[in-house]
Design a protein around this motif. Sequence first.
Motif, short mmCIF file in Angstrom:
data_model
loop_
_atom_site.label_atom_id
_atom_site.label_comp_id
_atom_site.label_asym_id
_atom_site.label_seq_id
_atom_site.Cartn_x
_atom_site.Cartn_y
_atom_site.Cartn_z
N TYR A 277 0.85 -1.19 0.00
CA TYR A 277 0.00 0.00 0.00
C TYR A 277 0.89 1.24 0.00
O TYR A 277 1.96 1.24 0.60
N ARG A 278 0.42 2.28 -0.67
CA ARG A 278 1.19 3.53 -0.67
C ARG A 278 0.25 4.71 -0.45
O ARG A 278 -0.95 4.65 -0.74
N SER B 241 -3.54 7.39 -2.73
CA SER B 241 -3.32 6.23 -1.88
C SER B 241 -3.94 5.02 -2.57
O SER B 241 -4.83 5.16 -3.41
N GLY C 201 9.98 4.95 2.02
CA GLY C 201 9.46 6.07 1.26
C GLY C 201 10.45 7.20 1.14
O GLY C 201 11.64 7.07 1.44
N TYR D 23 6.02 10.31 0.30
CA TYR D 23 5.52 9.06 -0.27
C TYR D 23 5.83 7.99 0.76
O TYR D 23 6.99 7.78 1.14
N GLU E 58 5.10 3.81 1.93
CA GLU E 58 4.66 2.50 1.44
C GLU E 58 4.91 1.45 2.50
O GLU E 58 5.88 1.54 3.26
N ARG F 272 7.31 -2.52 -3.60
CA ARG F 272 7.93 -1.33 -2.98
C ARG F 272 8.72 -0.56 -4.03
O ARG F 272 9.43 -1.16 -4.82
#
Length: 132
Positions: free
Chosen positions: A2-3, A78, A37, A49, A51, A84
């Motif tokens: 997830y980011r 998001s 990030g 950012y 993640e 990654r």
Amino acid sequence: MYRLVYMSTPKRCLRSEELSSILAAATRNNHRNEITGILIQDRKRFLQYLEGSENKVEETFARIASDSRHHAIFRLKSGLIDRRQFPGWSMASKTIEQCASLKNAVSELVKCCDHDVVAELLNFAEARDRAA
């Protein structure tokens, strides 16, 4: 994976030692929470950012959003990603001068990222450059 990408504005100009302290805490917390990030700031704005797992990234963002040193916090993007983008960086950081191009700073940090992530981050940076 997830980011989350956001921009925020510090309520006041932060001194170099305050910025170093923020970065050190972020690096420690992110390492513990397996978040990676980048953080780019020009003393007027932060572009970050993050993640990792959705829960940990959202918890981190909630802490950031409640930090009294920030205001005008905008979630730019998001959602789920395939991998990654910054696997070796608990928190890569770059400080730029207020008159410098955020797009140039971002382009240095995203060389190994997926094409769509590069495009998103460069578009955010370019929009900031136009508005600055």
